[in-house]
Design an enzyme around this catalytic site. Structure first.
Site, mmCIF file in Angstrom:
data_model
loop_
_atom_site.group_PDB
_atom_site.id
_atom_site.type_symbol
_atom_site.label_atom_id
_atom_site.label_comp_id
_atom_site.label_asym_id
_atom_site.label_seq_id
_atom_site.Cartn_x
_atom_site.Cartn_y
_atom_site.Cartn_z
ATOM 1 N N ASP A 12 0.861 -1.057 -0.031
ATOM 2 C CA ASP A 12 -0.148 -0.004 0.135
ATOM 3 C C ASP A 12 0.820 1.188 0.014
ATOM 4 O O ASP A 12 2.031 1.198 0.124
ATOM 5 C CB ASP A 12 -0.996 0.035 1.167
ATOM 6 C CG ASP A 12 -1.677 1.180 1.410
ATOM 7 O OD1 ASP A 12 -2.631 1.542 0.473
ATOM 8 O OD2 ASP A 12 -1.681 1.763 2.704
ATOM 9 N N ALA A 14 -0.117 5.183 1.245
ATOM 10 C CA ALA A 14 0.041 5.978 2.764
ATOM 11 C C ALA A 14 -0.330 5.264 3.807
ATOM 12 O O ALA A 14 -1.175 4.268 4.003
ATOM 13 C CB ALA A 14 -1.469 7.055 2.367
ATOM 14 N N LYS A 54 -11.656 6.309 -2.814
ATOM 15 C CA LYS A 54 -12.244 7.421 -2.191
ATOM 16 C C LYS A 54 -13.719 7.555 -2.302
ATOM 17 O O LYS A 54 -14.174 8.166 -1.352
ATOM 18 C CB LYS A 54 -11.198 8.711 -2.625
ATOM 19 C CG LYS A 54 -10.055 8.443 -2.384
ATOM 20 C CD LYS A 54 -9.667 7.975 -0.869
ATOM 21 C CE LYS A 54 -8.101 7.727 -0.654
ATOM 22 N NZ LYS A 54 -7.998 6.613 0.270
ATOM 23 N N ASP A 188 -1.779 -1.089 5.879
ATOM 24 C CA ASP A 188 -2.264 -0.677 7.319
ATOM 25 C C ASP A 188 -3.599 -0.517 7.508
ATOM 26 O O ASP A 188 -4.137 0.127 8.664
ATOM 27 C CB ASP A 188 -1.478 0.999 7.581
ATOM 28 C CG ASP A 188 -2.164 1.986 6.678
ATOM 29 O OD1 ASP A 188 -2.616 2.931 7.034
ATOM 30 O OD2 ASP A 188 -2.520 1.765 5.523
#
EC number: 3.11.1.1
Length: 271
Positions: A12, A14, A54, A188
């Site tokens: 991933d 960010a 998003k 994360d």
């Protein structure tokens, strides 16, 4: 030539490799709701569905019971697709303007990635960011020294993004990987771990550098052990629902996981 049974690691972005604490997207979600509808959400609400694309993320925030209640009180209805489109339209220019400010690599990330490359392991990547945001982030990250072999953005594929396996599998195809069992997905957030499972890969969740702990790098550095443990357990409770094969604090701890998976693959184990 690879000297490892692992063919590829798919990271991933960010909260995993760049942007300690995953602050670029969260702060922008708060701003986009404010700009689009003069509607307040807090950082916790903005973080809740992190890892999704998003547009889906905005929809998921709107479905959080407390947010839905406040939205109904303000607008007399639940959030519609048109509302989500409007917030997304506000989100995009804000995100493109800010993402480069959050492109610093997480501690040891570049060294860890280069160590994998030295072993002949391919570096894939995928993100919940859409392509036009990634087009801003990729060159800035490259200036810092992060250059994955392949990048998939959440809107690149008509089939969609996480938690489905499509972005991870696109990496597999483009990197010429012959066995998904020889791949590791590192993330994360829960949807990215689910993505790895759905793609048949080993999965690794990050406890302290990402969205779930929500610490800035400065807070992480200054934290005492009790503070770190509290953040660790908060993230663990969220990520364990996705049953990752491994949970580690940050990417700095990843080489030990790689060594363990190499041992397990050599012994005939599969994810």
């Amino acid at each position: 030539m690879s000297n490892s049974p692992i063919q590829a690691v798919i990271f991933d972005w960010a909260g995993t490799i760049v942007d300690f604490g995953s602050f670029a997207p969260t702060s922008i979600f708060v701003e986009a709701f404010k700009q689009g509808f003069d509607f307040e959400i807090d950082l916790e609400e903005a973080r809740e569905p992190m890892g999704l694309g998003k547009w889906d993320h905005i929809q998921a925030v709107g479905r959080i019971p407390a947010v839905d209640k406040r939205w109904n009180e303000k607008f007399g209805r639940s959030m519609t697709s048109e509302d989500i489109d409007a917030i997304y339209a506000a989100f995009m220019p804000l995100q493109k303007a800010k993402v480069a400010d959050h492109a610093d690599p997480i501690l040891n990330a570049i060294e860890v990635v280069n160590g994998l490359k030295d072993k002949g392991i391919k570096i894939g990547s995928c993100s919940g960011y859409p392509r036009e945001v990634m087009d801003v982030l990729i060159p800035v990250a490259a200036d810092y020294g992060y250059k994955p072999d392949y990048v998939v953005a959440t809107d690149d594929l008509p089939q969609g993004g996480r938690p489905a396996p499509f972005m991870a599998l696109k990496n597999v195809i483009e990197l010429n990987v012959t066995d998904v069992n020889a791949c590791i997905k590192v993330d994360d957030a829960a949807p990215g771990i689910d993505e790895g499972h759905n793609a048949g890969m080993w999965t690794v969740g990050l406890l302290l550098s990402g969205n779930e702990a929500g610490l800035t790098f400065e807070e992480y550095q200054a934290a005492d052990e009790a503070t770190l443990n509290a953040a660790r357990e908060k993230a663990r409770a969220k990520l364990l629902k996705s049953s990752p094969h491994y949970l580690i604090d940050t990417i700095a701890d990843f080489p030990e996981v790689v060594a363990d998976i190499e041992r397990r693959l050599a012994a005939g184990e599969r994810p």
